[in-house]
Design a protein around this motif. Structure first.
Motif, PDB file in Angstrom:
ATOM      1  N   ALA A   1      12.494  -9.381  -1.186  1.00 39.19           N
ATOM      2  CA  ALA A   1      11.448  -8.360  -1.115  1.00 39.19           C
ATOM      3  C   ALA A   1      10.148  -8.906  -1.702  1.00 39.19           C
ATOM      4  O   ALA A   1      10.161  -9.563  -2.737  1.00 39.19           O
ATOM      5  N   ASP A   2       9.043  -8.621  -1.035  1.00 36.05           N
ATOM      6  CA  ASP A   2       7.735  -9.056  -1.523  1.00 36.05           C
ATOM      7  C   ASP A   2       6.654  -8.203  -0.850  1.00 36.05           C
ATOM      8  O   ASP A   2       6.329  -8.417   0.315  1.00 36.05           O
ATOM      9  N   PRO A   3       6.117  -7.212  -1.564  1.00 38.57           N
ATOM     10  CA  PRO A   3       5.115  -6.321  -0.969  1.00 38.57           C
ATOM     11  C   PRO A   3       3.872  -7.023  -0.433  1.00 38.57           C
ATOM     12  O   PRO A   3       3.210  -6.496   0.451  1.00 38.57           O
ATOM     13  N   GLY A   4       3.554  -8.200  -0.923  1.00 40.72           N
ATOM     14  CA  GLY A   4       2.368  -8.902  -0.459  1.00 40.72           C
ATOM     15  C   GLY A   4       2.595  -9.813   0.726  1.00 40.72           C
ATOM     16  O   GLY A   4       1.658 -10.337   1.309  1.00 40.72           O
TER      17      GLY A   4
ATOM     18  N   ALA B   1      -0.359  -5.995  -0.408  1.00 36.95           N
ATOM     19  CA  ALA B   1       0.618  -5.430  -1.341  1.00 36.95           C
ATOM     20  C   ALA B   1       0.215  -4.019  -1.759  1.00 36.95           C
ATOM     21  O   ALA B   1       1.052  -3.111  -1.793  1.00 36.95           O
ATOM     22  N   ILE B   2      -1.049  -3.826  -2.068  1.00 36.85           N
ATOM     23  CA  ILE B   2      -1.524  -2.499  -2.467  1.00 36.85           C
ATOM     24  C   ILE B   2      -1.321  -1.504  -1.327  1.00 36.85           C
ATOM     25  O   ILE B   2      -0.765  -0.415  -1.522  1.00 36.85           O
ATOM     26  N   ASP B   3      -1.756  -1.861  -0.123  1.00 33.72           N
ATOM     27  CA  ASP B   3      -1.611  -0.967   1.032  1.00 33.72           C
ATOM     28  C   ASP B   3      -0.143  -0.676   1.323  1.00 33.72           C
ATOM     29  O   ASP B   3       0.226   0.463   1.628  1.00 33.72           O
ATOM     30  N   PHE B   4       0.681  -1.703   1.238  1.00 39.21           N
ATOM     31  CA  PHE B   4       2.106  -1.539   1.509  1.00 39.21           C
ATOM     32  C   PHE B   4       2.741  -0.556   0.529  1.00 39.21           C
ATOM     33  O   PHE B   4       3.426   0.382   0.939  1.00 39.21           O
ATOM     34  N   LEU B   5       2.495  -0.747  -0.747  1.00 36.93           N
ATOM     35  CA  LEU B   5       3.095   0.141  -1.748  1.00 36.93           C
ATOM     36  C   LEU B   5       2.539   1.556  -1.641  1.00 36.93           C
ATOM     37  O   LEU B   5       3.287   2.537  -1.783  1.00 36.93           O
ATOM     38  N   LYS B   6       1.262   1.680  -1.373  1.00 36.13           N
ATOM     39  CA  LYS B   6       0.654   3.002  -1.216  1.00 36.13           C
ATOM     40  C   LYS B   6       1.231   3.745  -0.016  1.00 36.13           C
ATOM     41  O   LYS B   6       1.294   4.971  -0.005  1.00 36.13           O
ATOM     42  N   SER B   7       1.661   3.016   1.011  1.00 36.72           N
ATOM     43  CA  SER B   7       2.170   3.655   2.227  1.00 36.72           C
ATOM     44  C   SER B   7       3.418   4.497   1.963  1.00 36.72           C
ATOM     45  O   SER B   7       3.729   5.404   2.729  1.00 36.72           O
TER      46      SER B   7
ATOM     47  N   PRO C   1       4.496  -6.356  -7.797  1.00 35.37           N
ATOM     48  CA  PRO C   1       3.482  -6.451  -6.749  1.00 35.37           C
ATOM     49  C   PRO C   1       3.721  -7.536  -5.710  1.00 35.37           C
ATOM     50  O   PRO C   1       3.254  -7.427  -4.590  1.00 35.37           O
ATOM     51  N   GLY C   2       4.403  -8.594  -6.056  1.00 38.30           N
ATOM     52  CA  GLY C   2       4.679  -9.650  -5.094  1.00 38.30           C
ATOM     53  C   GLY C   2       3.941 -10.938  -5.387  1.00 38.30           C
ATOM     54  O   GLY C   2       3.537 -11.203  -6.523  1.00 38.30           O
ATOM     55  N   HIS C   3       3.758 -11.743  -4.342  1.00 37.68           N
ATOM     56  CA  HIS C   3       3.174 -13.080  -4.457  1.00 37.68           C
ATOM     57  C   HIS C   3       2.102 -13.296  -3.404  1.00 37.68           C
ATOM     58  O   HIS C   3       2.086 -12.653  -2.370  1.00 37.68           O
ATOM     59  N   TYR C   4       1.241 -14.282  -3.669  1.00 34.38           N
ATOM     60  CA  TYR C   4       0.245 -14.701  -2.684  1.00 34.38           C
ATOM     61  C   TYR C   4       0.895 -15.583  -1.632  1.00 34.38           C
ATOM     62  O   TYR C   4       0.815 -15.331  -0.461  1.00 34.38           O
ATOM     63  N   ARG C   5       1.473 -16.649  -2.089  1.00 35.89           N
ATOM     64  CA  ARG C   5       2.002 -17.704  -1.228  1.00 35.89           C
ATOM     65  C   ARG C   5       1.038 -17.955  -0.074  1.00 35.89           C
ATOM     66  O   ARG C   5      -0.144 -17.716  -0.163  1.00 35.89           O
ATOM     67  N   ASP C   6       1.509 -18.406   1.034  1.00 36.57           N
ATOM     68  CA  ASP C   6       0.625 -18.686   2.170  1.00 36.57           C
ATOM     69  C   ASP C   6       0.371 -17.449   3.020  1.00 36.57           C
ATOM     70  O   ASP C   6      -0.553 -17.412   3.810  1.00 36.57           O
ATOM     71  N   VAL C   7       1.198 -16.430   2.884  1.00 38.98           N
ATOM     72  CA  VAL C   7       1.117 -15.284   3.788  1.00 38.98           C
ATOM     73  C   VAL C   7       0.907 -13.963   3.065  1.00 38.98           C
ATOM     74  O   VAL C   7       0.913 -12.909   3.677  1.00 38.98           O
TER      75      VAL C   7
END
Length: 146
Positions: A61-64, A107-113, A95-101
């Protein structure tokens, strides 16, 4: 101050809580419901308040991360289901990670959804790769303000 104990929802954690006597010294249990089994339901045997910790990147799992959307939804929905079962007012989410993607905005939009007021954003430790979201109070604040 309240004191809790955190555990994964597996047989090892269940046995420890059942046999160690630790529950005499804690005010709540924070469980991380393992997403691909329903073992967390057996924790209803314990008569103590629960807090839920959503499965994190260790479970895919990774919201970002735009590549992990479906897996992250599944993991968060397992946590939400567990929170309902245990009448938990709190679901801890990383909140997750940046990584390449990944991105903070995603992450903010995903969690707010989810529009779930039980979510509590927990920081991530800053590892050497520096790709973690929410490693500082200022970054966490951004999640709360949007």
């Amino acid at each position: 101050m309240k004191v809790g104990i955190k555990t994964y929802t597996d047989e090892i954690g269940y046995k420890y809580l059942s046999e160690s006597g630790i529950l005499e010294f804690v005010d709540f249990i924070e469980i991380l419901p393992v997403p691909d089994n329903n073992y967390y339901k057996s924790y209803k045997d314990f008569d103590i308040p629960f807090r839920i910790h959503s499965p994190h990147n260790g479970f895919g799992a990774d919201p970002g991360d735009k590549k992990a959307v479906e897996r992250t939804k599944h993991c968060i929905n397992v946590a939400r289901k567990a929170a309902g079962l245990f009448d938990s007012e709190t679901i801890v989410v990383h909140p997750g990670h940046y990584r390449d993607v990944g991105s903070k905005e995603r992450a903010i939009d995903f969690l707010k959804s989810f529009n779930d007021r039980r979510f509590l954003i927990e920081n991530l430790p800053s590892f050497s790769d520096g790709e973690e979201l929410g490693t500082s109070a200022d970054e966490i604040k951004e999640f709360l303000e949007k």
